[in-house]
Scaffold this motif. Structure first.
Motif, mmCIF file in Angstrom:
data_model
loop_
_atom_site.group_PDB
_atom_site.id
_atom_site.type_symbol
_atom_site.label_atom_id
_atom_site.label_comp_id
_atom_site.label_asym_id
_atom_site.label_seq_id
_atom_site.Cartn_x
_atom_site.Cartn_y
_atom_site.Cartn_z
ATOM 1 N N LEU A 73 0.858 -1.290 -0.074
ATOM 2 C CA LEU A 73 -0.077 -0.132 0.024
ATOM 3 C C LEU A 73 0.771 1.287 -0.085
ATOM 4 N N SER A 74 0.394 2.559 -0.760
ATOM 5 C CA SER A 74 1.143 3.435 -0.715
ATOM 6 C C SER A 74 0.176 4.690 -0.835
ATOM 7 N N ALA A 75 0.357 5.883 0.143
ATOM 8 C CA ALA A 75 -0.527 6.909 0.112
ATOM 9 C C ALA A 75 0.130 7.998 -0.946
ATOM 10 N N PRO A 76 -0.651 8.366 -1.673
ATOM 11 C CA PRO A 76 -0.366 9.495 -2.628
ATOM 12 C C PRO A 76 -0.371 10.836 -1.959
ATOM 13 N N TRP A 77 0.175 11.759 -2.489
ATOM 14 C CA TRP A 77 0.338 13.223 -1.928
ATOM 15 C C TRP A 77 -1.028 13.766 -1.504
ATOM 16 N N ASP A 78 -1.799 13.609 -2.305
ATOM 17 C CA ASP A 78 -3.049 14.231 -1.847
ATOM 18 C C ASP A 78 -3.695 13.723 -0.537
ATOM 19 N N VAL A 79 -3.596 12.321 -0.429
ATOM 20 C CA VAL A 79 -4.056 11.803 0.783
ATOM 21 C C VAL A 79 -3.196 12.037 1.923
ATOM 22 N N LEU A 80 -1.804 12.168 1.738
ATOM 23 C CA LEU A 80 -0.875 12.382 2.590
ATOM 24 C C LEU A 80 -1.115 13.780 3.576
ATOM 25 N N VAL A 81 -1.390 14.637 2.442
ATOM 26 C CA VAL A 81 -1.671 15.959 2.839
ATOM 27 C C VAL A 81 -3.313 16.327 3.524
ATOM 28 N N TYR A 82 -4.121 15.606 3.303
ATOM 29 C CA TYR A 82 -5.355 15.621 3.920
ATOM 30 C C TYR A 82 -5.252 15.071 5.414
ATOM 31 N N TYR A 83 -4.584 13.940 5.494
ATOM 32 C CA TYR A 83 -4.433 13.375 6.786
ATOM 33 C C TYR A 83 -3.472 13.927 7.679
ATOM 34 N N ALA A 84 -2.639 14.541 6.978
ATOM 35 C CA ALA A 84 -1.603 15.488 8.013
ATOM 36 C C ALA A 84 -2.325 16.482 8.410
ATOM 37 N N GLU A 85 -3.110 17.158 7.828
ATOM 38 C CA GLU A 85 -3.982 18.267 8.711
ATOM 39 C C GLU A 85 -4.813 17.662 9.635
ATOM 40 N N GLU A 86 -5.389 16.534 9.363
ATOM 41 C CA GLU A 86 -6.668 16.024 10.056
ATOM 42 C C GLU A 86 -5.899 15.468 11.483
ATOM 43 N N LEU A 87 -4.795 14.787 11.344
ATOM 44 C CA LEU A 87 -4.249 14.352 12.303
ATOM 45 C C LEU A 87 -3.280 15.453 13.244
ATOM 46 N N CYS A 88 -3.288 16.554 12.939
ATOM 47 C CA CYS A 88 -2.561 17.588 13.304
ATOM 48 C C CYS A 88 -1.154 17.213 13.582
ATOM 49 N N MET A 89 -0.409 16.914 12.318
ATOM 50 C CA MET A 89 0.821 16.615 12.503
ATOM 51 C C MET A 89 1.452 18.006 12.225
ATOM 52 N N ARG A 90 2.860 17.770 12.646
ATOM 53 C CA ARG A 90 3.753 19.011 12.741
ATOM 54 C C ARG A 90 4.483 19.315 11.446
ATOM 55 N N ALA A 91 4.558 20.666 11.216
ATOM 56 C CA ALA A 91 5.253 20.581 9.728
ATOM 57 C C ALA A 91 6.427 21.868 10.191
ATOM 58 N N PRO A 92 7.583 21.596 9.609
ATOM 59 C CA PRO A 92 8.775 22.312 9.723
ATOM 60 C C PRO A 92 8.634 23.760 9.048
ATOM 61 N N LEU A 93 8.905 24.756 10.038
ATOM 62 C CA LEU A 93 9.063 26.277 9.598
ATOM 63 C C LEU A 93 10.434 26.891 9.399
#
Length: 1032
Positions: free
Chosen positions: A142-162
Motif C-alpha cells: 500500500l502507498s499513500a499519494p500526495w493528496d491523501v498524505l496532505v489531507y490526513y496530515a492536517e486531520e491528524l494535526c501533524m507538525r510541519a517544519p518552519l
C-alpha cells in the motif's frame, strides 16, 4: 497486482469510512486510487518559491529500491498486508462451498470490501505472491499519494517544519565532564542525524510556508507516512457498520489477514565492503551505533530512534537510559556503604562478644526436638550481618528516598524537553475508536456524545458489575499467593528440622541458612509461574470487562497486573521484614502455625535473611528474564522462517524481497512487559534498600544488558511497529511515584523494627557507649516453669523480657522510640521531598523561552498581514451577515484587516457556537455548516471605521439612558388620587440634556448614524449606501 478500474470498483461510499468528511472526494480528483504498474495519479499544483533558509541534509544514504518501492521504482511502499490461502484441489475449487467453508467465504467478502474501500480512500496498491503446492502467501503493498498524505496530515494535526534550528547533543553528563576537562568516552558521532526544526500544526492552505514543501517525495517522513496509512486502515469499514465491522485490527483478530506492518528500511547487517557511515541505511545506523554490545557505554541516539520507530518507543528508551544513568550515583553510594560495613566488620563489639563467648551463653532449642546450642556457633553469621545492619544503612535509606523523588522530578523535566524537541508537547490523543473486541461483543449501539456517530455501547452498570466480579477474582488470586507463602514458610521449617537431625555438624550449624536459601529459590519459581498464570487471567478479565477504548483497556490491565505482581514479588520480603520472629513467644509459651512452631529470625538477624531474599528474587528474576528475552525471540523467528521456507521451496536460493524478509520476523510485542520489569526493579531498589544496599548496583548491571537486548529485538528481530506519538511514559509514572512514597514508609519501619540500630542507640545512651555487654543485655532467661516442666535446662533466648516472660521497661521505652522515629523520619523526609518538588520546576526555564520563541515564529510565518485568527467563543445567534461583520472586528494593535468568508457551526438556535476564523475555509465539523459565498465583496475595516464602531457603542449607551429616563420621568397615578414620580432619578438621568426633560418619542431613541453591517453600509433609518469605504 490489483487491476480493477474505477468503473468496476463501483461508486465511492463515503459512509463506509468513519469520520471521513464528504470533502474527501476532492482528494482523488476523480481517481479511485488504483495503481497501474505502480504509477500514482497527479495531485494539485503548488507554487514553487525559493526558500531563504538552507538546511544541509546528508544525501549519502539512498533508499533500497528493491524492497521499499513498487515495481516502477518510484512509488514508495508504506504498508504491507499479508494473508495466506491454502491451495485447494481443482474439483473442490469448482464446486460450491461446503458448509465448513462458509466462514472462509465470509472472510473473502470482508477482504474484497475492505480493499475496495481502501481504494476509494485513495490508497495505491500493488500485489505480490509467493506460491507453493499447498499454500499461497499474498503480499499487498500500500502507498499513500500526495493528496491523501496532505489531507490526513492536517486531520491528524501533524507538525510541519518552519525553520531549521541547531540540534546539539542533549547530554548533561557531557557538560559536566567537559567542565572537568575529562575526556567523554560516552560520546560517539552518529551519522545522518535528523535535523531539528521550529514547527507548527500542518495546514494545507499554508503549504508554501513550510520547509521542503517543494519536494513531495521527501516532505513526509516514513514514520508519518506509516501513521497516515495505518489511520486509514484502522478506520475503514469492511462489513456492516452497525456491527462495528471496522478496521484492520479486527480483521487481524478474525484471521482475515495474517499480518499488517510497515517495512524496515533495508537489512540491519552492515555491508562486508567498507562504506562510509553516511551511506548506511537508518536500520544499519541503529544497529552499528546502538544495538551492538560494544555500544553498552555509549549515549543512545535518541533522535535516530525516534525518527525510525516513533516517539512512543523512543520515550521508553529515553526513560530507560535516564533511569540507568541515575542508578550510577545510587550504585556508587550503595557500594561505598557496603564496603564501609565490610571494613568496619572487625570493630563490631556485639559480634566480637558472640565470637569470644564460648559456652557462656547457652541458647534455648530452636525446635521441639532440637537441643540447646551455644551462641558462639553463629560467629560468622554475626559478622556478616553487620554488612547489612550498621548506621550507614540508615543514611542510605534516607539518601535513596531523596534519590527516588529527585529522579522523578528531573525525569519530568527531561520528559518535557523531549516532548518539545519531538513536537509532542501539545499532542493530545484524538477521540479513540472502540476496540475491535468491544465492537464485536457490545450488545447495542448508542450515539457518541462527542462525534455524534452511533457506535457499539456497553451499559455502565453491567461493566461495574463485571469489574466487581473481576475484583473478587483478583482477591482470590492474592489469597492463592498467601497460601503459597504459608507453604514456603512450612517448607522452611520442615527443612530446618531435617537438616538439624542429620547429625552433620556443618548441616546442623547452617540448617537455617540452607532452609532460607532453598525456600527462596522455590518461592522464585512459584512467583514466575504465578506471574504467567495471572497475566493471562488478568488479560481475560480485562477483556471480559468490556472497556470501550484501547487506552482504558490497557490502564485496567496494567492496574490488575501491577497489583498482583506487587503482592506476588514483595509478599515474601514483607513477611521476613515485618512478621518473621514477631510472634515466636518465649519458652513454655511458643506460638504455633498449623502445628509447627513459628519461625524465629536466623542467627544473624532478620535483616540478613531479608538481604538473601532480595538478592535471590531480584537478581534471579533479572537473569531468567534476560535469558528469556534473548532466547525466545530467536526461537520464534526460527519457527517463522522454517514455516515460510516450506512455502518458498525452490526459491530459497534467491534473495527474498523486503516484504518477505520482514514477514519472517516476529510481531512486535509492545512495551508492557518492559515497563513492568523496570517498575518492579524500581520497587526493589527503593522499598527494601535499607536491607540490601547493593540492589542499585545489580539494577545498573542489569539495565546495561536490558538496553542492548531490547535494542536488538526492535532492530533485528521485530517487524517494524507503527510509530505512535506520546508525551511521556503514561500511567507508569504514577506507579513510580506511588512506589517512591511507599519506600519512605517501608524504610522507616524497616529501620525502626527490623534493624538493631535503635536498640543499640538506646543501650549506648542508657548503659554503655561502647556497647560492652550488649549481647548479654539482649538475652533473656527462660522462665522457671519452663525449666520445671519436662527435662529442660536453663537457657537464654533473644528478647527484652524478665524471668516470668513479661516485657521489661526497656522494651516499652524502645517501642516509644521506634514509633517516634517513624513519625519523625516520615515527616522530615516528606517535607524535604515536597521541598524538592517545589524547588525543581517541571519545565526548565530555557525550555519555556524556547516554546515562546517557537510560537512567535509560527505566528509570524503563518499569519498574513491582513488576516488574524480568532478564538472560539459562544455568541447570541444573529443572522449570518451580522456574524461575519462581528467576526471582522479588528483586534487592538491592527490597523487593517481583510477577511473573506465566515463560518458558522450548528443549528440555528439562540445560543450559537462559533469556530476560529480560518479565512476562506469552512468549519471542519458541524451538522449544519454554512459558508459565505466566495464571490462576496470583501470588507475593509480601517481606523476610521473603528472609530465609527466606538461611536456606535456610545450611541447604545445613550439609548439605554434614554430608555431609563422614559421610565423615571413619567408621572404615575395614585390609587387615592394624584400622581407620583422618581424625580431624583429623573434629574440624574437627564443630566446630559439639562434639567428635567419630558420623555422623548420612541423614534428619537437612536439618532441616525451609519454603521458597518456587512458588505453594505446601512443607516438606522433604513437607507443604504453602496461602497466598501462609506463612512458615517
Amino acid at each position: 497486482m490489483i487491476r480493477k478500474k474505477a468503473s468496476e470498483a463501483g461508486a465511492q461510499d463515503a459512509s463506509l469510512l468513519i469520520a471521513l468528511d464528504k470533502s474527501r472526494s476532492r482528494l482523488s480528483s476523480g481517481s479511485s486510487g488504483t495503481v497501474y504498474n505502480g504509477v500514482p495519479y497527479g495531485g494539485f499544483e503548488e507554487e514553487n518559491e525559493d526558500d531563504p533558509i538552507y538546511v544541509h541534509v546528508d544525501e549519502g544514504y539512498s533508499p533500497n529500491v528493491r524492497g521499499n518501492y513498487f515495481r516502477d521504482g518510484q512509488t514508495q511502499t508504506d504498508f504491507v498486508l499479508v494473508w495466506e490461502e491454502k491451495v485447494r484441489p481443482p474439483k473442490k475449487r469448482r464446486g460450491k462451498l461446503a458448509r465448513d467453508d462458509r466462514p472462509d467465504g465470509h472472510r473473502e467478502h470482508w477482504k474484497r470490501k475492505f480493499l475496495n474501500n481502501l481504494r476509494n480512500a485513495g490508497l495505491l496498491m500493488e500485489k505480490e505472491e509467493t506460491r507453493s503446492e499447498r499454500k499461497t502467501i499474498h503480499y499487498l503493498k500500500l502507498s499513500a499519494p500526495w493528496d491523501v498524505l496532505v489531507y490526513y496530515a492536517e486531520e491528524l494535526c501533524m507538525r510541519a517544519p518552519l525553520q531549521a534550528q541547531p540540534n546539539p547533543d542533549r547530554n548533561s553528563s557531557a557538560g559536566v565532564l567537559g567542565s572537568l576537562c575529562i575526556p567523554n568516552l560516552l560520546h560517539q558521532r552518529v551519522p545522518n542525524k535528523p535535523v531539528d526544526y521550529y514547527t507548527c500544526a500542518f495546514r494545507r492552505s499554508k503549504l508554501d510556508k513550510f520547509l521542503g514543501s517543494d519536494s513531495r517525495d521527501s516532505y513526509f517522513s516514513n514514520t508519518q507516512r506509516h501513521r497516515i496509512v495505518y489511520e486509514i486502515l484502522a478506520r475503514t469499514v469492511y462489513g456492516k457498520r452497525k456491527r462495528a465491522e471496522i478496521g484492520i485490527n479486527r480483521l487481524l483478530n478474525e484471521q482475515v489477514y495474517a499480518a499488517a506492518f510497515p517495512l524496515h528500511e533495508g537489512p540491519f547487517e552492515t555491508p562486508e565492503s567498507e562504506v562510509p557511515d553516511e551511506a548506511l541505511n537508518p536500520r544499519q545506523v541503529l544497529y552499528r551505533f546502538w544495538a551492538q554490545w560494544g555500544c553498552w557505554y555509549r549515549y543512545q541516539p535518541l533522535d535516530h530512534i525516534r525518527e525510525y520507530f516513533g516517539e512512543k518507543i523512543a520515550i521508553y528508551f529515553a526513560w530507560l537510559g535516564f533511569y540507568t544513568a541515575w542508578l550510577l550515583p545510587a550504585a556508587a553510594v550503595g557500594t561505598m556503604i557496603f564496603l564501609a560495613g565490610l571494613f568496619a566488620m572487625g570493630t563490631n563489639t556485639p559480634a566480637q562478644e558472640i565470637c569470644e563467648s564460648g559456652g557462656q551463653f547457652l541458647m534455648c532449642p530452636l525446635c521441639e526436638t532440637c537441643e540447646t546450642w551455644n551462641i558462639s556457633e553463629i560467629c560468622p553469621m554475626a559478622k556478616v550481618g553487620y554488612l547489612f545492619d550498621h548506621p550507614g544503612t540508615v543514611f542510605f535509606s534516607v539518601f535513596m528516598s531523596f534519590w527516588a523523588v529527585t529522579f522523578l522530578e528531573y525525569w519530568k523535566r527531561k520528559s518535557a524537553t523531549l516532548a518539545h524537541h519531538w513536537d509532542c508537547m501539545d499532542f493530545q490523543e484524538e477521540e479513540e475508536r472502540p476496540r475491535p473486541e468491544f465492537a464485536a461483543m457490545a450488545p447495542r449501539m448508542e450515539q457518541n456524545p462527542i462525534t455524534g456517530v452511533k457506535e457499539p455501547y456497553f451499559p455502565r452498570r453491567d461493566r461495574l458489575s463485571r469489574i466487581l466480579t473481576g475484583s473478587m477474582a483478583i482477591v482470590i488470586m492474592l489469597c492463592v499467593v498467601m497460601i503459597f507463602l504459608v507453604s514456603v514458610i512450612m517448607y522452611r521449617g520442615i527443612v530446618s528440622v531435617m537438616m538439624y537431625h542429620t547429625g552433620n555438624a556443618i548441616l546442623m550449624t547452617q540448617a537455617g541458612n540452607i532452609a532460607n536459601i532453598s525456600s527462596t529459590l522455590v518461592n522464585l519459581v512459584l512467583i514466575l509461574l504465578m506471574s504467567q498464570v495471572y497475566t493471562s487471567l488478568a488479560e481475560k478479565l480485562t477483556r471480559w470487562e468490556m472497556h470501550r477504548t484501547q487506552t482504558l483497556h490497557e490502564d485496567a490491565f496494567t492496574f490488575k497486573v501491577f497489583i498482583f505482581q506487587f503482592v506476588n514479588f514483595y509478599s515474601s520480603p514483607f513477611y521476613v521484614a515485618f512478621f518473621k520472629g514477631r510472634f515466636v513467644g518465649y519458652p513454655g509459651q511458643y506460638g504455633t502455625l498449623l502445628g509447627l512452631r513459628n519461625e524465629e529470625c536466623g542467627p544473624g538477624g532478620c535483616l540478613i535473611e531479608l538481604a538473601q531474599q532480595l538478592f535471590i528474587i531480584m537478581v534471579g528474576k533479572q537473569i531468567i528474564g534476560n535469558i528469556q528475552e534473548f532466547v525466545i525471540p530467536k526461537l520464534k523467528a526460527w519457527q517463522q522462517k522454517r514455516k515460510l521456507a516450506r512455502v518458498r521451496g525452490t526459491q530459497i536460493s534467491q534473495e527474498p524481497p523486503r516484504w518477505e524478509e520482514d514477514y519472517e520476523l516476529i510481531e512486535c510485542e509492545g512495551l508492557f512487559e518492559e515497563y513492568l520489569e523496570m517498575v518492579l526493579q524500581f520497587g526493589f531498589i527503593t522499598i527494601f534498600v535499607a536491607a540490601f544496599p547493593l540492589a542499585p548496583l545489580f539494577a545498573l548491571l542489569n539495565n546495561w544488558v536490558e538496553i542492548r537486548l531490547d535494542a536488538q529485538k526492535f532492530v533485528c528481530e521485530y517487524r517494524r511497529p507503527v510509530a505512535y506519538r506520546t508525551q511521556d511514559i503514561g500511567v507508569w509514572f504514577l506507579i513510580l511515584e506511588v512506589l517512591a512514597q511507599i519506600s519512605v514508609v517501608v524504610n522507616a519501619f524497616l529501620i525502626a523494627f527490623t534493624s538493631d540500630f535503635l536498640p543499640r542507640l538506646l543501650y549506648q545512651y542508657e548503659h554503655e557507649s561502647q556497647l560492652q555487654g550488649y549481647v548479654n543485655f539482649t538475652l533473656a532467661y527462660s522462665p522457671p516453669r519452663y525449666v520445671a516442666t519436662g527435662n529442660h535446662t536453663l537457657c537464654r533466648y533473644k528478647a527484652f523480657r524478665d524471668a516470668n516472660g513479661n516485657y521489661t521497661l526497656f522494651y516499652w521505652k524502645l517501642l516509644a522510640i521506634r514509633l517516634g522515629f517513624i513519625i519523625a523520619f516520615e515527616h522530615v523526609v516528606f517535607f524535604f521531598l515536597r521541598l524538592i518538588d517545589w524547588l525543581v520546576p517541571d519545565v526548565p526555564g530555557s525550555l519555556e523561552l524556547t516554546i515562546k520563541r517557537e510560537r512567535y515564529l509560527a505566528k509570524q510565518a503563518l499569519a498574513d498581514n491582513q488576516e488574524v485568527l480568532l478564538t472560539c467563543s459562544k455568541q447570541p445567534f444573529i443572522q449570518q451577515h451580522e456574524l461575519a461583520a462581528r467576526a471582522g472586528s479588528s483586534p487592538r494593535g491592527l490597523d487593517r484587516w481583510e477577511g473573506g468568508a465566515g463560518c458558522d457551526r450548528g443549528p440555528s438556535t439562540l445560543d450559537q457556537v462559533t469556530c476560529p476564523w480560518q479565512g476562506p475555509r469552512s468549519c471542519p465539523e458541524g451538522p449544519a455548516r454554512q459558508q459565505w459565498p466566495i464571490n462576496a465583496p470583501r470588507m475593509t475595516l480601517d481606523l476610521q471605521s473603528a472609530r465609527a464602531r466606538l461611536d456606535e457603542l456610545g450611541d447604545m449607551c445613550l439609548a439605554w439612558v434614554s430608555l431609563m429616563r422614559q421610565l423615571a420621568c413619567v408621572e404615575y397615578p395614585k390609587p387615592g388620587g394624584g400622581t407620583w414620580s422618581w424625580l431624583p432619578v429623573c434629574s440624574w438621568l437627564s443630566w446630559p440634556s439639562g434639567p428635567l426633560a419630558r420623555p422623548q418619542p420612541a423614534n428619537a431613541l437612536l439618532p441616525p448614524r451609519r454603521v458597518v453591517m456587512g458588505p453594505k453600509l446601512v443607516t438606522r433609518q433604513g437607507n443604504q449606501q453602496q461602497g466598501p469605504h462609506a463612512s458615517g
